[in-house]
Design a protein around this motif. Structure first.
Motif, PDB file in Angstrom:
ATOM      1  N   GLY A  13       0.857  -1.212   0.482  1.00  0.00           N
ATOM      2  CA  GLY A  13      -0.466   0.316   0.222  1.00  0.00           C
ATOM      3  C   GLY A  13       0.839   1.573  -0.290  1.00  0.00           C
ATOM      4  O   GLY A  13       0.517   2.671   0.059  1.00  0.00           O
ATOM      5  N   GLY A  14       2.318   1.509   0.486  1.00  0.00           N
ATOM      6  CA  GLY A  14       3.113   2.320   0.338  1.00  0.00           C
ATOM      7  C   GLY A  14       3.040   3.868   1.378  1.00  0.00           C
ATOM      8  O   GLY A  14       2.131   2.810   2.557  1.00  0.00           O
ATOM      9  N   VAL A  15       3.148   3.796   1.558  1.00  0.00           N
ATOM     10  CA  VAL A  15       3.699   5.462   2.867  1.00  0.00           C
ATOM     11  C   VAL A  15       2.619   6.353   2.561  1.00  0.00           C
ATOM     12  O   VAL A  15       3.522   6.653   1.044  1.00  0.00           O
ATOM     13  N   MET A  16       2.217   6.585   2.338  1.00  0.00           N
ATOM     14  CA  MET A  16       1.054   8.006   2.708  1.00  0.00           C
ATOM     15  C   MET A  16       2.114   9.231   3.249  1.00  0.00           C
ATOM     16  O   MET A  16       1.800   9.795   4.481  1.00  0.00           O
ATOM     17  N   THR A  17       1.984  10.451   1.650  1.00  0.00           N
ATOM     18  CA  THR A  17       2.668  11.480   1.630  1.00  0.00           C
ATOM     19  C   THR A  17       1.563  12.422   1.999  1.00  0.00           C
ATOM     20  O   THR A  17       1.403  12.266   1.600  1.00  0.00           O
ATOM     21  N   VAL A  20       1.780  13.988  -2.253  1.00  0.00           N
ATOM     22  CA  VAL A  20       2.219  12.797  -3.348  1.00  0.00           C
ATOM     23  C   VAL A  20       0.801  12.124  -3.046  1.00  0.00           C
ATOM     24  O   VAL A  20       1.539  11.321  -4.051  1.00  0.00           O
ATOM     25  N   GLY A  21       0.843  12.178  -2.177  1.00  0.00           N
ATOM     26  CA  GLY A  21      -0.161  10.499  -2.324  1.00  0.00           C
ATOM     27  C   GLY A  21       1.073   9.425  -1.604  1.00  0.00           C
ATOM     28  O   GLY A  21       2.026   9.823  -0.768  1.00  0.00           O
ATOM     29  N   ALA A  22       0.233   7.866  -1.840  1.00  0.00           N
ATOM     30  CA  ALA A  22       1.135   7.290  -1.371  1.00  0.00           C
ATOM     31  C   ALA A  22       2.700   7.239  -2.314  1.00  0.00           C
ATOM     32  O   ALA A  22       2.420   7.150  -3.756  1.00  0.00           O
ATOM     33  N   VAL A  23       3.670   6.565  -1.418  1.00  0.00           N
ATOM     34  CA  VAL A  23       4.623   6.396  -2.474  1.00  0.00           C
ATOM     35  C   VAL A  23       5.314   4.980  -2.074  1.00  0.00           C
ATOM     36  O   VAL A  23       4.966   4.405  -0.734  1.00  0.00           O
ATOM     37  N   THR A  24       5.415   4.137  -3.236  1.00  0.00           N
ATOM     38  CA  THR A  24       6.102   2.898  -2.538  1.00  0.00           C
ATOM     39  C   THR A  24       7.316   2.131  -3.881  1.00  0.00           C
ATOM     40  O   THR A  24       8.089   2.916  -3.772  1.00  0.00           O
ATOM     41  N   GLY A  25       8.024   1.625  -3.046  1.00  0.00           N
ATOM     42  CA  GLY A  25       9.017   0.854  -3.542  1.00  0.00           C
ATOM     43  C   GLY A  25       9.981   0.386  -2.262  1.00  0.00           C
ATOM     44  O   GLY A  25      10.128   1.170  -1.230  1.00  0.00           O
ATOM     45  N   THR A  26      11.589   0.463  -2.812  1.00  0.00           N
ATOM     46  CA  THR A  26      12.373   1.199  -1.781  1.00  0.00           C
ATOM     47  C   THR A  26      12.189   2.615  -1.778  1.00  0.00           C
ATOM     48  O   THR A  26      12.744   3.177  -2.272  1.00  0.00           O
ATOM     49  N   LEU A  27      12.514   3.434  -0.120  1.00  0.00           N
ATOM     50  CA  LEU A  27      12.928   4.760   0.213  1.00  0.00           C
ATOM     51  C   LEU A  27      13.583   4.499   1.097  1.00  0.00           C
ATOM     52  O   LEU A  27      13.577   3.597   2.145  1.00  0.00           O
ATOM     53  N   GLU A  28      13.975   6.086   1.440  1.00  0.00           N
ATOM     54  CA  GLU A  28      15.041   6.168   2.094  1.00  0.00           C
ATOM     55  C   GLU A  28      14.057   6.928   3.500  1.00  0.00           C
ATOM     56  O   GLU A  28      13.684   8.386   2.985  1.00  0.00           O
ATOM     57  N   PRO A  78       2.506  -4.503   7.378  1.00  0.00           N
ATOM     58  CA  PRO A  78       1.076  -3.951   6.348  1.00  0.00           C
ATOM     59  C   PRO A  78      -0.303  -2.926   6.800  1.00  0.00           C
ATOM     60  O   PRO A  78      -0.260  -3.509   7.989  1.00  0.00           O
ATOM     61  N   GLY A  79      -0.917  -2.174   6.324  1.00  0.00           N
ATOM     62  CA  GLY A  79      -2.276  -1.091   6.363  1.00  0.00           C
ATOM     63  C   GLY A  79      -3.082  -2.176   6.507  1.00  0.00           C
ATOM     64  O   GLY A  79      -3.084  -3.593   6.063  1.00  0.00           O
ATOM     65  N   GLU A  80      -3.910  -1.955   6.974  1.00  0.00           N
ATOM     66  CA  GLU A  80      -5.351  -2.736   6.861  1.00  0.00           C
ATOM     67  C   GLU A  80      -5.560  -2.702   5.239  1.00  0.00           C
ATOM     68  O   GLU A  80      -5.785  -1.876   4.598  1.00  0.00           O
ATOM     69  N   PHE A  84      -8.888  -5.880  -2.133  1.00  0.00           N
ATOM     70  CA  PHE A  84      -7.797  -6.882  -2.721  1.00  0.00           C
ATOM     71  C   PHE A  84      -6.222  -5.704  -2.414  1.00  0.00           C
ATOM     72  O   PHE A  84      -5.332  -5.820  -2.765  1.00  0.00           O
ATOM     73  N   ASN A  85      -6.916  -4.747  -2.212  1.00  0.00           N
ATOM     74  CA  ASN A  85      -5.532  -2.972  -1.926  1.00  0.00           C
ATOM     75  C   ASN A  85      -5.130  -3.450  -0.402  1.00  0.00           C
ATOM     76  O   ASN A  85      -6.067  -3.976   0.245  1.00  0.00           O
ATOM     77  N   GLU A  86      -4.786  -2.783  -0.214  1.00  0.00           N
ATOM     78  CA  GLU A  86      -3.916  -2.263   1.114  1.00  0.00           C
ATOM     79  C   GLU A  86      -3.413  -1.002   1.605  1.00  0.00           C
ATOM     80  O   GLU A  86      -3.291  -0.366   0.225  1.00  0.00           O
ATOM     81  N   ASP A  87      -4.324  -0.638   2.521  1.00  0.00           N
ATOM     82  CA  ASP A  87      -4.495   0.825   2.846  1.00  0.00           C
ATOM     83  C   ASP A  87      -2.762   1.644   3.117  1.00  0.00           C
ATOM     84  O   ASP A  87      -1.620   0.264   3.359  1.00  0.00           O
ATOM     85  N   PRO A  88      -2.424   2.343   2.854  1.00  0.00           N
ATOM     86  CA  PRO A  88      -0.950   3.190   2.965  1.00  0.00           C
ATOM     87  C   PRO A  88      -0.206   3.071   4.358  1.00  0.00           C
ATOM     88  O   PRO A  88      -1.165   3.817   5.357  1.00  0.00           O
TER      89      PRO A  88
END
Length: 96
Positions: A13-17, A20-28, A78-80, A84-88
């Motif tokens: 689901g990513g990290v909500m910012t 820009v909204g949710a960002v996914t993948g490898t983050l710093e 993981p978020g809720e 089939f989706n996961e919350d950020p």
């Protein structure tokens, strides 16, 4: 009182910012603790733009390194699930 940085893998689901909204993948992950408050930002690895994680700044009574570690755990849990989706992931009102 400085910045701590870690490389994390977001959840599906990513990290909500805020920007820009949710960002996914490898983050710093970048955290800065000062006077009982922690500022939490993320960016794509090797990118320049930092994004404020939703809920930042938030309160903490934890030492800097422990707070950073706890935020790493929170943002990679993981978020809720909704169908089939996961919350950020976002931040709670206080890091403890």
């Amino acid at each position: 009182m400085g910045e701590l940085r870690s490389k994390i893998e977001s959840t599906r689901g990513g990290v909500m910012t805020a920007e820009v909204g949710a960002v996914t993948g490898t983050l710093e992950l970048v955290t800065t603790v000062s006077d009982g408050t922690v500022e939490v930002r993320v960016r794509y690895v090797d990118a320049e733009d930092l994004y404020t994680v939703e809920g930042s700044p938030t309160k903490t009574a934890l030492p800097e390194a422990e707070c950073h570690g706890r935020i790493c755990e929170l943002l990679t849990t993981p978020g809720e699930k909704r169908g089939f989706n996961e919350d950020p992931t976002t931040l709670p009102d206080e890091i403890s």
